[in-house]
Design an enzyme around this catalytic site. Structure first.
Site, PDB file in Angstrom:
ATOM      1  N   HIS A 284       0.829  -1.220   0.000  1.00 29.41           N
ATOM      2  CA  HIS A 284       0.000   0.000   0.000  1.00 29.41           C
ATOM      3  C   HIS A 284       0.859   1.264   0.000  1.00 29.41           C
ATOM      4  O   HIS A 284       0.880   1.978  -0.976  1.00 29.41           O
ATOM      5  CB  HIS A 284      -1.016   0.047   1.158  1.00 29.41           C
ATOM      6  N   ASP A 335      -5.028  -8.299  -3.398  1.00 26.94           N
ATOM      7  CA  ASP A 335      -5.290  -8.072  -1.980  1.00 26.94           C
ATOM      8  C   ASP A 335      -6.573  -8.753  -1.493  1.00 26.94           C
ATOM      9  O   ASP A 335      -6.587  -9.944  -1.254  1.00 26.94           O
ATOM     10  CB  ASP A 335      -5.295  -6.553  -1.711  1.00 26.94           C
TER      11      ASP A 335
END
Ligand SMILES: [Zn+2]
Length: 469
Positions: A284, A335
């Site tokens: 991220h 993810d």
């Protein structure tokens, strides 16, 4: 399309020797026509350009290197679509996490294996040929280790074997429930290990992955919320070689909590306190200052961007321009698997930058450069580095992991191949995928995984039992 390789003798096939011929292929130095690959043991041994098919398996279409998916929590595929109802207060990442914790509380090893096999088959159908499994669901529903500490890791390996996706397995270290060594909550009990037991789990993970061709093992300190500086340093020092992945600076609250704890932002803390280098993948890194972006770029670490999940969870927008100017490396991951689409991740990466910057073609720097090609080649290189796998290019020494697009698709009507990657990423995405090869073996034919029916049937029955109660 070829399921059998006409020119290869049975003896050659037994030795894992084969050859494939493509009308068009995207090679490291650009597009090429009439490309023949010799493949030995799943690895490309020779690339010939401008040759005839000869006895090779002729694959009609446009061949691309398969994209590595550098960040995945596979079990979350099973809750895709189940967290899209408004709660009583403001919904956020943290309320989504509560739903996720409730979902995972019910999962057995059989359930995890069934969901993982389905998610991995979908990844292959949609352009990802290897996956980095950031694996934190280790123990039973009461938080007790299974008789085999690596039970859940073995189920991930079994799912990877069934689907034939390439695997880098990253057991996650989860010790604490918040910054500064805060005690974990009851909902986190299935994740927890102290560093000593974690190192045993890593060892066991190496043993259970040994049966899988080309599998890699790394480690994943879950986040700075879930470890202390001491436990982090200990496992980095003692877990052996392999990639190191960590969630960092995904949420504004996480940044604020880290500052309250350490007077530093999460990325800043990491860079100041640990040697971050090419082994690392910062997942991220949504909230970085310009200085942090520059320092991460200089470190050689890869940033793992998951644009579809980051949009789904309301994380924020990555600091793309500063990172790009500094020469930063990145790859993409699915993810939460709320949607699995290799081209879609690249498309949303660029579109989120456009929305944030109110500009176009943001993730490029050179005039006239193809945005799609720059996104694709960056994610190939970053993904291969982050997963420590010899993938990401159609080249000698790399695994023959290849995605073939349908050349007859209207999006590729122009014969000018300079537009094809833009056409794929920004227009049809996965519906244009015709076939997929992993280690030279076909695993997706006419857009469907070769074991889809069996894998999907098992997934359906697991989901009905878990959700329809
Ligand atoms: Zn994650």
């Amino acid at each position: 399309m070829t399921s059998r390789i006409p020119g290869a003798t049975d003896a050659k096939r037994e030795m894992g020797v084969s050859s494939l011929f493509f009308d068009h292929a995207f090679l490291p130095d650009g597009w090429a026509r009439d490309v023949r690959l010799s493949i030995e043991g799943g690895v490309i041994a020779q690339v010939e350009v401008g040759v005839s098919c000869g006895g090779s398996g002729h694959v009609k279409g446009i061949a691309l290197p398969g994209l590595p998916n550098l960040h995945c929590h596979t079990f979350q595929r099973g809750m895709a679509g189940l967290a899209e109802r408004r709660g009583v207060g403001d919904d956020s990442f943290w309320t989504w996490r509560d739903v996720m914790y409730r979902f995972l509380g019910r999962l057995s090893p059989d359930d995890v294996e069934a969901i993982a096999a389905f998610a991995y088959a979908e990844m292959l159908e949609r352009g990802f040929t290897s996956v980095g499994e950031f694996h934190y669901l280790h123990h039973d529903a009461n938080g007790s280790p299974y008789d085999d500490l690596g039970e859940m890791a073995a189920r991930i390996v079994a799912a990877a074997a069934e689907s034939e996706i390439g695997l880098t397995l990253l057991p996650a270290l989860y010790v604490n429930g918040g910054f500064g060594g805060a005690a974990p909550g009851a909902a986190q009990r299935r994740f927890l290990n102290d560093p000593e037991r974690f190192l045993k789990l890593v060892e066991r993970t190496r043993a259970v992955t040994a049966s899988l061709p080309s599998a890699q093992v790394g480690i994943a300190p879950h986040s700075l919320r879930a470890v202390t500086p001491e436990s982090l340093r200990m496992v980095i020092g003692q877990a052996g070689a392999g990639p190191v992945h960590i969630h960092v600076a995904e949420q504004v609250k996480e940044v604020a909590d880290c500052i309250a704890w350490s007077a530093r932002r999460p990325v800043q803390w990491l860079l100041d306190n640990v040697i971050v280098d090419e082994r690392w993948c910062l997942i991220h890194a949504t909230h970085m200052t310009s200085d942090e972006a520059r320092r991460v770029a200089v470190s050689g670490a890869v940033v793992g961007l998951c644009p579809i999940t980051e949009a789904s969870l309301g994380d924020g927008i990555f600091n793309g321009p500063d990172f790009l100017i500094a020469g930063g490396r990145y790859g993409v991951g699915s993810d939460s698997n709320v949607e699995i689409d290799a081209a879609g991740e690249l498309r949303l990466l660029e579109y989120s930058q456009r929305l944030g910057q109110r500009a176009r073609n943001v993730m490029t720097t050179e005039p006239g450069e193809s945005t799609g090609q720059r996104l694709f080649t960056s994610a190939l290189a970053g993904g291969a580095q982050a997963l420590a796998r010899p993938v990401g290019a159609i080249a000698v020494g790399r695994r023959a992991d290849i995605v073939v697009l349908d050349a007859e698709h209207t999006s590729f009507a122009t014969t000018d191949s300079r537009h094809w990657l833009d056409a794929w990423i920004f227009v049809p995405g996965c519906p244009a995928i015709q076939s997929v090869f992993v280690g030279g073996a076909k695993v997706v034919d006419e857009g469907r995984h070769i074991r889809r029916d069996k894998i999907a049937a098992r997934y359906r029955s697991v989901l009905r039992r878990l959700v329809d109660v």
